[in-house]
Scaffold this motif. Structure first.
Motif, PDB file in Angstrom:
ATOM      1  N   ALA A 139      45.527  43.294  46.600  1.00 23.93           N
ATOM      2  CA  ALA A 139      45.118  44.393  45.716  1.00 23.93           C
ATOM      3  C   ALA A 139      44.562  45.568  46.513  1.00 23.93           C
ATOM      4  CB  ALA A 139      44.086  43.894  44.715  1.00 23.93           C
ATOM      5  N   SER A 140      43.877  45.270  47.615  1.00 19.11           N
ATOM      6  CA  SER A 140      43.273  46.324  48.434  1.00 19.11           C
ATOM      7  C   SER A 140      44.323  47.164  49.160  1.00 19.11           C
ATOM      8  CB  SER A 140      42.306  45.712  49.452  1.00 19.11           C
ATOM      9  OG  SER A 140      41.210  45.107  48.794  1.00 19.11           O
ATOM     10  N   GLN A 141      45.523  46.627  49.314  1.00 16.17           N
ATOM     11  CA  GLN A 141      46.609  47.423  49.887  1.00 16.17           C
ATOM     12  C   GLN A 141      47.114  48.472  48.910  1.00 16.17           C
ATOM     13  OE1 GLN A 141      49.713  45.288  52.222  1.00 16.17           O
ATOM     14  NE2 GLN A 141      48.519  43.445  51.748  1.00 16.17           N
ATOM     15  N   ILE A 142      46.868  48.225  47.624  1.00 16.69           N
ATOM     16  CA  ILE A 142      47.322  49.139  46.574  1.00 16.69           C
ATOM     17  C   ILE A 142      46.210  50.069  46.138  1.00 16.69           C
ATOM     18  CG2 ILE A 142      48.241  49.291  44.219  1.00 16.69           C
ATOM     19  CD1 ILE A 142      49.335  46.428  44.636  1.00 16.69           C
ATOM     20  N   SER A 143      45.019  49.514  45.913  1.00 13.86           N
ATOM     21  CA  SER A 143      43.943  50.250  45.247  1.00 13.86           C
ATOM     22  C   SER A 143      42.687  50.357  46.103  1.00 13.86           C
ATOM     23  CB  SER A 143      43.602  49.551  43.926  1.00 13.86           C
ATOM     24  OG  SER A 143      42.447  50.107  43.341  1.00 13.86           O
ATOM     25  N   GLU A 144      41.921  51.418  45.821  1.00 14.82           N
ATOM     26  CA  GLU A 144      40.632  51.617  46.475  1.00 14.82           C
ATOM     27  C   GLU A 144      39.509  50.899  45.730  1.00 14.82           C
ATOM     28  OE1 GLU A 144      40.286  55.824  46.312  1.00 14.82           O
ATOM     29  OE2 GLU A 144      41.861  56.203  47.796  1.00 14.82           O
ATOM     30  N   LYS A 145      39.808  50.394  44.529  1.00 11.60           N
ATOM     31  CA  LYS A 145      38.786  49.756  43.699  1.00 11.60           C
ATOM     32  C   LYS A 145      39.229  48.347  43.332  1.00 11.60           C
ATOM     33  CE  LYS A 145      37.117  54.099  41.710  1.00 11.60           C
ATOM     34  NZ  LYS A 145      36.839  54.856  40.459  1.00 11.60           N
ATOM     35  N   VAL A 146      38.680  47.385  44.047  1.00 17.09           N
ATOM     36  CA  VAL A 146      39.060  45.986  43.846  1.00 17.09           C
ATOM     37  C   VAL A 146      37.794  45.136  43.800  1.00 17.09           C
ATOM     38  CG1 VAL A 146      40.324  44.023  44.797  1.00 17.09           C
ATOM     39  CG2 VAL A 146      41.218  46.345  45.094  1.00 17.09           C
ATOM     40  N   MET A 147      37.712  44.221  42.827  1.00 20.01           N
ATOM     41  CA  MET A 147      36.559  43.342  42.764  1.00 20.01           C
ATOM     42  C   MET A 147      36.925  41.994  42.147  1.00 20.01           C
ATOM     43  SD  MET A 147      34.260  44.935  39.632  1.00 20.01           S
ATOM     44  CE  MET A 147      33.121  43.537  39.588  1.00 20.01           C
ATOM     45  N   GLU A 148      36.113  40.994  42.453  1.00 22.46           N
ATOM     46  CA  GLU A 148      36.274  39.684  41.842  1.00 22.46           C
ATOM     47  C   GLU A 148      35.745  39.739  40.415  1.00 22.46           C
ATOM     48  OE1 GLU A 148      34.494  36.628  44.177  1.00 22.46           O
ATOM     49  OE2 GLU A 148      35.227  37.455  46.072  1.00 22.46           O
ATOM     50  N   SER A 149      36.333  38.925  39.553  1.00 18.14           N
ATOM     51  CA  SER A 149      35.862  38.901  38.165  1.00 18.14           C
ATOM     52  C   SER A 149      36.221  37.571  37.514  1.00 18.14           C
ATOM     53  CB  SER A 149      36.481  40.043  37.368  1.00 18.14           C
ATOM     54  OG  SER A 149      36.083  39.977  36.019  1.00 18.14           O
ATOM     55  N   SER A 150      35.235  36.951  36.895  1.00 18.31           N
ATOM     56  CA  SER A 150      35.485  35.734  36.133  1.00 18.31           C
ATOM     57  C   SER A 150      36.187  36.079  34.823  1.00 18.31           C
ATOM     58  CB  SER A 150      34.160  35.042  35.815  1.00 18.31           C
ATOM     59  OG  SER A 150      33.389  35.857  34.928  1.00 18.31           O
ATOM     60  N   HIS A 151      36.734  35.065  34.154  1.00 17.36           N
ATOM     61  CA  HIS A 151      37.364  35.299  32.864  1.00 17.36           C
ATOM     62  C   HIS A 151      36.361  35.837  31.853  1.00 17.36           C
ATOM     63  CE1 HIS A 151      38.748  33.630  28.819  1.00 17.36           C
ATOM     64  NE2 HIS A 151      39.520  34.665  29.068  1.00 17.36           N
ATOM     65  N   GLU A 152      35.157  35.306  31.873  1.00 15.48           N
ATOM     66  CA  GLU A 152      34.124  35.767  30.937  1.00 15.48           C
ATOM     67  C   GLU A 152      33.855  37.256  31.098  1.00 15.48           C
ATOM     68  OE1 GLU A 152      31.665  35.348  27.716  1.00 15.48           O
ATOM     69  OE2 GLU A 152      33.027  33.854  28.579  1.00 15.48           O
ATOM     70  N   LYS A 153      33.745  37.704  32.328  1.00 18.54           N
ATOM     71  CA  LYS A 153      33.513  39.128  32.596  1.00 18.54           C
ATOM     72  C   LYS A 153      34.742  39.955  32.223  1.00 18.54           C
ATOM     73  CE  LYS A 153      30.478  40.578  34.932  1.00 18.54           C
ATOM     74  NZ  LYS A 153      29.129  41.127  34.657  1.00 18.54           N
ATOM     75  N   ARG A 154      35.922  39.397  32.515  1.00 18.04           N
ATOM     76  CA  ARG A 154      37.164  40.129  32.261  1.00 18.04           C
ATOM     77  C   ARG A 154      37.391  40.346  30.772  1.00 18.04           C
ATOM     78  NH1 ARG A 154      41.799  37.502  32.626  1.00 18.04           N
ATOM     79  NH2 ARG A 154      40.794  35.929  33.949  1.00 18.04           N
ATOM     80  N   LYS A 155      36.912  39.428  29.929  1.00 21.53           N
ATOM     81  CA  LYS A 155      37.023  39.627  28.482  1.00 21.53           C
ATOM     82  C   LYS A 155      36.292  40.893  28.057  1.00 21.53           C
ATOM     83  CE  LYS A 155      35.552  35.518  27.224  1.00 21.53           C
ATOM     84  NZ  LYS A 155      35.155  34.376  26.355  1.00 21.53           N
ATOM     85  N   TYR A 156      35.131  41.135  28.654  1.00 20.22           N
ATOM     86  CA  TYR A 156      34.355  42.329  28.314  1.00 20.22           C
ATOM     87  C   TYR A 156      34.953  43.587  28.942  1.00 20.22           C
ATOM     88  CZ  TYR A 156      30.755  39.555  26.063  1.00 20.22           C
ATOM     89  OH  TYR A 156      30.085  38.738  25.203  1.00 20.22           O
ATOM     90  N   ILE A 157      35.569  43.430  30.104  1.00 19.78           N
ATOM     91  CA  ILE A 157      36.279  44.564  30.723  1.00 19.78           C
ATOM     92  C   ILE A 157      37.416  45.013  29.805  1.00 19.78           C
ATOM     93  CG2 ILE A 157      37.754  45.252  32.655  1.00 19.78           C
ATOM     94  CD1 ILE A 157      36.095  43.236  34.373  1.00 19.78           C
ATOM     95  N   HIS A 158      38.161  44.029  29.298  1.00 25.82           N
ATOM     96  CA  HIS A 158      39.290  44.348  28.416  1.00 25.82           C
ATOM     97  C   HIS A 158      38.808  44.939  27.099  1.00 25.82           C
ATOM     98  CE1 HIS A 158      42.952  43.214  25.911  1.00 25.82           C
ATOM     99  NE2 HIS A 158      43.412  44.012  26.844  1.00 25.82           N
TER     100      HIS A 158
END
Length: 249
Positions: A139-158
């Motif tokens: 992902a870092s080869q594509i984007s300047e903004k990359v981070m780890e995220s659990s499913h629980e956190k990703r639900k709130y991101i979405h």
């Protein structure tokens, strides 16, 4: 590392294009829609197939949420990593004996719209530290903004993305209906939309709020309600109530 993208829609196209522009080789793009796969293959010079899935180290599944589990079953290789691009599904939605992961790009995708891929945030989750590192580096080869995220956190991101993108775009559509009904060119409102978005780069959205609801201008609110009906009226009332409740008016 051999990489295959599965899908032929908007996300699959942009993932394939992002990889290609960053010189990350793709072994194949695979899916059911031969017409769309052919277009992607011709533009990006990636082999495609609707029948034979190439052997790969990493499969990235870019399909709708309701199709992820079924599509994931076509991958029978055990010693590989498989990631979906869904914002709302757990990695366990993938159905196979391979290593499971999530590789979520936070963006709205349309094939006709160019994107700056380095500005798209990626959220990564894997079953083990080694796979996590592989996907973070990819992902870092594509984007300047990359981070780890659990499913629980990703639900709130979405969920946040739905409010910030899908709901806002729906309001644009409703606004255009009103302007069209009065034969007012919608592009006259684009500078206002641009300024509204630019503001939140500099100040908090709550501080940037303007309009009759936050001013508690009852006369204007009632006037607007007289001009509306059906769903647009309900949306107007609901939005104004939410604004006034936020500012305790």
């Amino acid at each position: 590392m051999q990489i295959v993208i599965i899908g032929s829609g908007n996300v699959a196209y942009h993932m394939a294009k992002a990889f290609t522009l960053k010189s990350i080789p793709l072994a194949q793009i695979f899916g059911r829609n031969e017409k769309e796969l052919s277009k992607i293959s011709e533009e990006l010079h990636i082999p495609y197939s609707t029948g034979h899935l190439e052997e790969a180290d990493l499969y990235i599944i870019c399909v709708s949420d309701h199709s992820v589990e079924e599509v994931s079953k076509i991958i029978t290789k055990k010693n590989c990593l498989v990631a979906h691009t869904s914002g709302s599904l757990p990695k366990e939605a993938l159905s196979g004996e391979y290593r499971k992961a999530s590789f979520y790009p936070l963006q709205t995708f349309s094939k006709s719209k160019e994107l700056e891929y380095e500005k798209i945030p990626f959220f990564v989750e894997a079953e083990n530290e080694k796979d996590q590192k592989i996907l973070l580096e990819l992902a870092s080869q594509i984007s300047e903004k990359v981070m780890e995220s659990s499913h629980e956190k990703r639900k709130y991101i979405h969920l946040t993305a739905v409010f910030a993108c899908n709901f806002v775009n729906h309001l644009f559509s409703r606004a255009k209906e009103i302007s069209d009904s009065q034969e007012i060119p919608f592009d006259y409102f684009l500078p206002l939309i641009d300024e509204t978005v630019q503001k939140i780069y500099e100040i908090e959205p709550k501080q940037a709020q303007t309009g009759p609801a936050v001013r508690n201008d009852v006369r204007i609110l009632q006037l607007h309600e007289q001009l509306l009906k059906d769903e647009s009226l309900e949306i107007y009332k609901t939005m104004n109530h939410s604004i006034q409740k936020m500012y305790e008016l």
